[in-house]
Enzyme design. Sequence first.
Site, short mmCIF file in Angstrom:
data_model
loop_
_atom_site.label_atom_id
_atom_site.label_comp_id
_atom_site.label_asym_id
_atom_site.label_seq_id
_atom_site.Cartn_x
_atom_site.Cartn_y
_atom_site.Cartn_z
N ARG A 148 51.40 13.69 -4.20
CA ARG A 148 50.08 13.83 -4.80
C ARG A 148 49.94 15.27 -5.29
O ARG A 148 50.66 16.17 -4.83
CB ARG A 148 48.98 13.54 -3.78
CG ARG A 148 49.03 12.13 -3.16
CD ARG A 148 47.91 11.99 -2.13
NE ARG A 148 47.88 10.65 -1.54
CZ ARG A 148 48.45 10.32 -0.39
NH1 ARG A 148 49.13 11.23 0.30
NH2 ARG A 148 48.37 9.08 0.09
N LYS A 172 46.79 13.24 3.09
CA LYS A 172 45.37 13.02 3.36
C LYS A 172 45.09 13.11 4.84
O LYS A 172 45.86 12.65 5.67
CB LYS A 172 44.95 11.64 2.83
CG LYS A 172 44.94 11.55 1.30
CD LYS A 172 44.44 10.19 0.85
CE LYS A 172 44.33 10.12 -0.66
NZ LYS A 172 43.83 8.80 -1.12
N HIS A 244 49.65 12.14 -11.38
CA HIS A 244 49.79 10.95 -10.55
C HIS A 244 50.73 9.92 -11.17
O HIS A 244 51.29 9.08 -10.46
CB HIS A 244 48.41 10.32 -10.32
CG HIS A 244 48.19 9.88 -8.90
ND1 HIS A 244 48.20 10.76 -7.83
CD2 HIS A 244 47.99 8.66 -8.36
CE1 HIS A 244 47.99 10.09 -6.71
NE2 HIS A 244 47.87 8.80 -7.00
N ARG A 247 54.06 10.07 -9.59
CA ARG A 247 54.07 9.45 -8.26
C ARG A 247 54.23 7.93 -8.40
O ARG A 247 55.02 7.31 -7.69
CB ARG A 247 52.77 9.80 -7.54
CG ARG A 247 52.59 9.15 -6.16
CD ARG A 247 51.33 9.76 -5.51
NE ARG A 247 50.83 8.99 -4.38
CZ ARG A 247 51.24 9.12 -3.14
NH1 ARG A 247 52.21 9.98 -2.87
NH2 ARG A 247 50.71 8.41 -2.17
N HIS A 270 51.22 6.19 2.56
CA HIS A 270 50.15 5.19 2.58
C HIS A 270 49.92 4.71 4.02
O HIS A 270 50.88 4.36 4.71
CB HIS A 270 50.52 3.98 1.72
CG HIS A 270 50.49 4.25 0.25
ND1 HIS A 270 51.14 3.46 -0.67
CD2 HIS A 270 49.86 5.23 -0.46
CE1 HIS A 270 50.92 3.94 -1.89
NE2 HIS A 270 50.16 5.01 -1.78
N TYR A 279 52.61 -1.97 -6.21
CA TYR A 279 53.79 -1.74 -7.05
C TYR A 279 54.61 -3.02 -7.24
O TYR A 279 55.42 -3.09 -8.16
CB TYR A 279 54.66 -0.63 -6.45
CG TYR A 279 53.95 0.70 -6.47
CD1 TYR A 279 53.79 1.41 -7.66
CD2 TYR A 279 53.38 1.22 -5.32
CE1 TYR A 279 53.11 2.60 -7.69
CE2 TYR A 279 52.69 2.42 -5.35
CZ TYR A 279 52.56 3.09 -6.52
OH TYR A 279 51.86 4.28 -6.56
#
Length: 298
Positions: A148, A172, A244, A247, A270, A279
Site C-alpha cells: 500500500r 493497517k 494501488h 498492488r 488482508h 482477484y
Amino acid sequence: MKWTHTLRDFQHFLRIERGLSENTIVNYSHDIEKLIRFVENNAINHSPLSIDEATVQQFIYEIAKVLNARSQTRIISGLKSFFNYLVFEDYRKDNPTELIEAPKIGRKLPDTLALKDIEKLIAAIDLSKNEGHRNKAIIETLYGCGLRVSELVNLKISDLFFDEGFIRVTGKGDKQRFVPISSITKKYINLYIQGQRQHVPYIPEFGDTVFLNRRGKQLTRVMIFTIVKRLTEKSGLKKNISPHTFRHSFATHLLENGADLRAIQLMLGHESITTTEIYMHVDRSHLAKVMEKYHPRT
C-alpha cells in the site's frame, strides 16, 4: 453528552481498543461529522444518546441525493459502528441504524496492468535526473512487493532483511508482516540507497526511512501519487493508474501464474480471505489451465 465529546471518545476507542489505522479513523470520523452537520443545520434537538431511527433515516435520504451507492454504504457502515460503540459502552440501549439497509452495490474489480505496461512505465523513468533511481526503486517495490502507499512511505532501512529475502511491512492497525522480496527489487533499492539517497541532506528523524525527498524528509502519499501520474503521462499509457494499481497487478499476476490464494492473502496483509478472493474475478482464464493440469480426471 455532546456530539464532539462522543466522537472524540469513539476515535479513542477505534485507536486503542480496535487498533485501527489513522486513515480508517479519519474516514469514520468524517462519516459521523456529516451526521452532526445534518443535525445542526436542521436544528434537530437530538444528542448522540437520543437520536432516533427516523432522524438517521432522514439523513440517509439527504446524502442519497448527492452520493453514489458505494459512498452511501461506507457512511452507513461508519454510523453503525459508531452506534454499536455507544451500545457497547452502555450509553444507549438501542442502535438507531440497526434496521437501516445499505444500498446494493456491485463488486468493483480492481484495475490491473499487463507486465508490458509496467515495463513501459519503468522505461519512462529518466535515470539521469536526481530522483530517477529513487522513482525506479519505488515502482519496483510497489509492484514487486504489493505494498500500500502508506506502507511504502513508512518503510524503514531496518525493515530490509535482504539476506533472508524478506522485508518487514507495517500495515493497517500497525500490524506487521514479512513479505518476500525478489532479487531485482533488492537490486534497485540498493542502487538507490547506496547512490542518490547518499546525496540528500541528513535529518536524524528520517535517517532510517528508505524513500526520501530532495530535502531529506519522508515522502508523502501525495508525492507517490504525483510520481505515478507523471510517469503515466510520460509513458503514453491511456489508463487510470494509481499506486494501488501496482498492488492489484502484483496479486493478479501471482494468481494467474498459479500462486496459492492464502499465500497472496498473507503477502497483501488482508485480514479476511474474502478480501483477497476479489482477484479470482479479475481473470478466470488461468483457472481452466489449473484444472487441466492438476485434476486427475482431465
